[in-house]
Enzyme design. Structure first.
Site, PDB file in Angstrom:
ATOM      1  N   ARG A 130      -7.639  -0.270   4.850  1.00 33.70           N
ATOM      2  CA  ARG A 130      -6.271  -0.181   4.347  1.00 33.70           C
ATOM      3  C   ARG A 130      -6.267   0.725   3.132  1.00 33.70           C
ATOM      4  O   ARG A 130      -7.314   1.156   2.660  1.00 33.70           O
ATOM      5  CB  ARG A 130      -5.643  -1.556   4.061  1.00 33.70           C
ATOM      6  CG  ARG A 130      -6.514  -2.670   3.553  1.00 33.70           C
ATOM      7  CD  ARG A 130      -7.154  -2.479   2.236  1.00 33.70           C
ATOM      8  NE  ARG A 130      -6.203  -2.109   1.195  1.00 33.70           N
ATOM      9  CZ  ARG A 130      -6.520  -1.556   0.042  1.00 33.70           C
ATOM     10  NH1 ARG A 130      -7.790  -1.264  -0.232  1.00 33.70           N
ATOM     11  NH2 ARG A 130      -5.631  -1.256  -0.853  1.00 33.70           N
ATOM     12  N   GLY A 131      -5.052   0.999   2.625  1.00 36.00           N
ATOM     13  CA  GLY A 131      -4.926   1.954   1.537  1.00 36.00           C
ATOM     14  C   GLY A 131      -4.482   3.277   2.130  1.00 36.00           C
ATOM     15  O   GLY A 131      -5.092   3.765   3.088  1.00 36.00           O
ATOM     16  N   ALA A 132      -3.416   3.861   1.559  1.00 36.93           N
ATOM     17  CA  ALA A 132      -2.810   5.041   2.170  1.00 36.93           C
ATOM     18  C   ALA A 132      -3.815   6.172   2.416  1.00 36.93           C
ATOM     19  O   ALA A 132      -3.907   6.681   3.544  1.00 36.93           O
ATOM     20  CB  ALA A 132      -1.628   5.504   1.319  1.00 36.93           C
ATOM     21  N   ARG A 178       0.522   1.007  11.495  1.00 43.89           N
ATOM     22  CA  ARG A 178       1.183   0.544  10.261  1.00 43.89           C
ATOM     23  C   ARG A 178       2.242   1.580   9.912  1.00 43.89           C
ATOM     24  O   ARG A 178       1.940   2.767   9.824  1.00 43.89           O
ATOM     25  CB  ARG A 178       0.165   0.353   9.121  1.00 43.89           C
ATOM     26  CG  ARG A 178      -0.827  -0.790   9.457  1.00 43.89           C
ATOM     27  CD  ARG A 178      -1.530  -1.291   8.226  1.00 43.89           C
ATOM     28  NE  ARG A 178      -0.628  -2.028   7.361  1.00 43.89           N
ATOM     29  CZ  ARG A 178      -0.857  -2.216   6.043  1.00 43.89           C
ATOM     30  NH1 ARG A 178      -1.924  -1.673   5.490  1.00 43.89           N
ATOM     31  NH2 ARG A 178      -0.015  -2.918   5.322  1.00 43.89           N
ATOM     32  N   GLN A 218      -5.591  -8.376  -2.236  1.00 41.33           N
ATOM     33  CA  GLN A 218      -6.427  -7.173  -2.360  1.00 41.33           C
ATOM     34  C   GLN A 218      -6.903  -6.989  -3.803  1.00 41.33           C
ATOM     35  O   GLN A 218      -7.964  -6.419  -4.038  1.00 41.33           O
ATOM     36  CB  GLN A 218      -5.644  -5.917  -1.926  1.00 41.33           C
ATOM     37  CG  GLN A 218      -5.311  -5.838  -0.445  1.00 41.33           C
ATOM     38  CD  GLN A 218      -3.959  -6.465  -0.132  1.00 41.33           C
ATOM     39  OE1 GLN A 218      -3.448  -7.282  -0.894  1.00 41.33           O
ATOM     40  NE2 GLN A 218      -3.391  -6.104   0.997  1.00 41.33           N
ATOM     41  N   ASP A 229       2.058   4.247  -1.344  1.00 35.39           N
ATOM     42  CA  ASP A 229       1.957   4.383   0.108  1.00 35.39           C
ATOM     43  C   ASP A 229       2.795   5.552   0.605  1.00 35.39           C
ATOM     44  O   ASP A 229       2.485   6.163   1.620  1.00 35.39           O
ATOM     45  CB  ASP A 229       2.344   3.082   0.800  1.00 35.39           C
ATOM     46  CG  ASP A 229       1.252   2.054   0.609  1.00 35.39           C
ATOM     47  OD1 ASP A 229       1.240   1.374  -0.429  1.00 35.39           O
ATOM     48  OD2 ASP A 229       0.350   1.985   1.472  1.00 35.39           O
ATOM     49  N   ASN A 266       5.351   1.340  -2.552  1.00 36.66           N
ATOM     50  CA  ASN A 266       3.971   0.875  -2.737  1.00 36.66           C
ATOM     51  C   ASN A 266       3.942  -0.633  -2.492  1.00 36.66           C
ATOM     52  O   ASN A 266       4.971  -1.276  -2.262  1.00 36.66           O
ATOM     53  CB  ASN A 266       3.471   1.235  -4.150  1.00 36.66           C
ATOM     54  CG  ASN A 266       1.977   1.026  -4.308  1.00 36.66           C
ATOM     55  OD1 ASN A 266       1.188   1.394  -3.434  1.00 36.66           O
ATOM     56  ND2 ASN A 266       1.566   0.397  -5.403  1.00 36.66           N
ATOM     57  N   LYS A 267       2.769  -1.189  -2.565  1.00 33.74           N
ATOM     58  CA  LYS A 267       2.535  -2.619  -2.317  1.00 33.74           C
ATOM     59  C   LYS A 267       3.600  -3.496  -2.969  1.00 33.74           C
ATOM     60  O   LYS A 267       3.966  -3.269  -4.122  1.00 33.74           O
ATOM     61  CB  LYS A 267       1.150  -2.974  -2.866  1.00 33.74           C
ATOM     62  CG  LYS A 267       0.745  -4.421  -2.821  1.00 33.74           C
ATOM     63  CD  LYS A 267       0.771  -5.024  -1.433  1.00 33.74           C
ATOM     64  CE  LYS A 267      -0.058  -4.234  -0.438  1.00 33.74           C
ATOM     65  NZ  LYS A 267       0.289  -4.575   0.974  1.00 33.74           N
TER      66      LYS A 267
END
Lengths: 328, 328
Positions: A46-48, A83, A188, A229, A238-239
């Site tokens: 995960r993570g852009a 995603r 996370q 993101d 973002n998150k």
């Protein structure tokens, strides 16, 4: 090893399974596109920026068994949809797919896709180092920096965006401490950010997300930095929780920075046009298999939120700084 | 049954074990002061008003075995210190202790303490109903109200403070929906608030704490109400995260209410003089027995934060409304 990489011998994508950290450090191998899509959906990777590389390596996996170009294009559409919110996944897929399309045989397509995927992975590391160079100028010796989720080495191929900035500042001799928000519901922050900072011996204190306003009020934090993101016309997606930290930072006069590669930029689009992934209710009803809420409770579980540029001091990129008033 | 009550036959304090909800509904019996102190420390009973009753019933448990008055006073000092932040615990202990002191024998002291403890418990229910009457006037048909932690029936002897206001508003025919924040790290919101609202068939949606700013921005909430552990000179001390919700509510022009009995008021004291309980690092490193952060990570885990009156539309009490500009 890097967060995600290609194993030439095994003809597979290898990645660090981020769902098992910090309890277990395990490398997962994806030999098929289906396995990679599953790993992305389960957030093993995960993570852009890491998703950009994952998307590109996914195209390599798709180029097998003498498939037609049309079939490969169809298959990687599924990969793009694994995603929806981070733009990097599509970006990585599209670049590797374009490269593949100039191949004549599946084997050639695979070679071209792999070259491009390797390029994307290497670029990601180089880009993060540049982001670190630009961003580190905003940080001073003695800063205590709050961060949310994980925009570190494990969200990227290596080094990290937000945490990369902190790494570079430390490399330049500045003493920086980090406050990591645990980042519910998937933690996370507690699982990954604290782990990778401790690996590098960077001082880190873990807090619950809702403590950020209180630690700011108590004067325990003087800067905030997060990843992104997707950077859109009016601000940053973002998150979930990012917007909350940005609002409380403004209330306390604390500068709020975003670190993101240009591959996360999608400036022609409004945040209203971006699908915010809603994840399963189970993420809030269960924890580690234990029931923590009534089974029949209604849950709202968006994975991301939107923060307008008005609340952001600067978006730090590999080409310099992007703000509400100064674009490139 | 009530959240906490005296069992005449068993000569014991009975309470609903709030650490086991929602998975298990279990009544715990405390026959000694030590057992009750342990239950308070483990949060089997929690919530400022419930702690007031617990403190008073604790004095009853202390009045046994022909102890001297001095010895009883010493023992209940330990009880007062079981949790430092909510003022109600001391308030309940002091009232029952004063009543006990007019007894000549331990048996008489016990009787007087019990009478006073029962009075405190009954008063708590009556007070909450009055808070509900005053507070419900601020809520309108169709409101969606965000709350944090649990200021409901289970935080009190019965009915609740913040959730009591919502119950009364609904009883008056208003349709109200609740958004419950899970309330890390101990999840009183997901475990208890959602459970008690669903028991009453009050519509409730569970979110993570960090989502509150996003749901406000999306227009999904139009009021906030929480309880208080202590109302001091400059504002309100309540569950960690309260201040964050208050700041983001202000940013979105959403009124922020506190519901609290006068027994939680300590207006002569500054928030700076109140001990904010710091709880164990394990609450953030483990969840349901599973490790979710590195074992050696530094943790900051305050259980409460401070919200200034400037951010509070009104503190709703049994005697009416208390605000920055209008005291009683």
């Amino acid at each position: 090893m890097r967060t995600i990489e290609w194993d030439e011998k095994r003809e597979a994508v290898k990645l660090i399974d981020q769902t098992l950290l910090p309890g277990e450090y395990k490398i997962v191998e994806c030999k098929t596109l289906e396995e990679l899509i599953d790993a992305i959906k389960r957030l093993r990777v995960r993570g852009a920026p890491a998703l950009g590389a994952a998307g590109a390596f996914g195209v390599v996996l798709a180029c097998t068994n003498e498939k037609s170009k049309a079939q490969i294009e169809r298959e990687v559409e599924m990969l793009k949809k694994a995603r929806p919110t981070a733009v990097n996944l599509s970006y990585g897929v599209n670049r590797a797919l374009n490269a593949a399309m100039s191949g004549k045989t599946t084997q050639e397509m695979k070679e071209y896709a792999l070259e491009e995927a390797q390029r994307i992975a290497d670029e990601d590391v180089a880009v993060n180092k540049k982001i670190g160079d630009y961003g580190s100028e905003f940080f001073e010796d003695g800063d205590v920096v709050l961060t949310h989720c994980n925009a570190g080495r494990l969200a990227c191929v290596d080094w990290g965006t937000a945490l990369g900035v902190i790494r570079t500042a430390i490399q330049k001799g500045k003493r920086i401490e980090v406050i990591a928000c645990e980042t519910r519901p998937l933690n996370q922050g507690s699982r990954i950010t604290t782990w990778e900072l401790l690996q590098d011996k960077i001082p880190v204190t873990l807090i619950a997300d809702s403590m950020s306003a209180a630690v700011m009020r108590e004067g325990k934090v003087n800067k905030v930095i997060v990843g992104a993101d997707r950077v859109v016309k009016e601000g940053v997606i973002n998150k979930i929780g990012t917007y909350m930290h940005a609002v409380v930072a403004k209330e306390h006069g604390i500068p709020f920075y975003v670190a993101a590669p240009l591959s996360s930029f999608d400036l022609k689009r409004s945040y209203k046009e971006v699908e915010i992934e809603e994840r399963s209710a189970e993420e809030l009803i269960f924890f580690a298999g234990k029931q923590i809420a009534p089974l029949d409770v209604k849950v709202y579980n968006p994975a991301f939120d939107f923060t307008p540029f008005e609340l952001i001091a600067a978006v730090i990129t590999e080409k310099g700084i992007y703000t509400k008033v100064s674009s490139f």
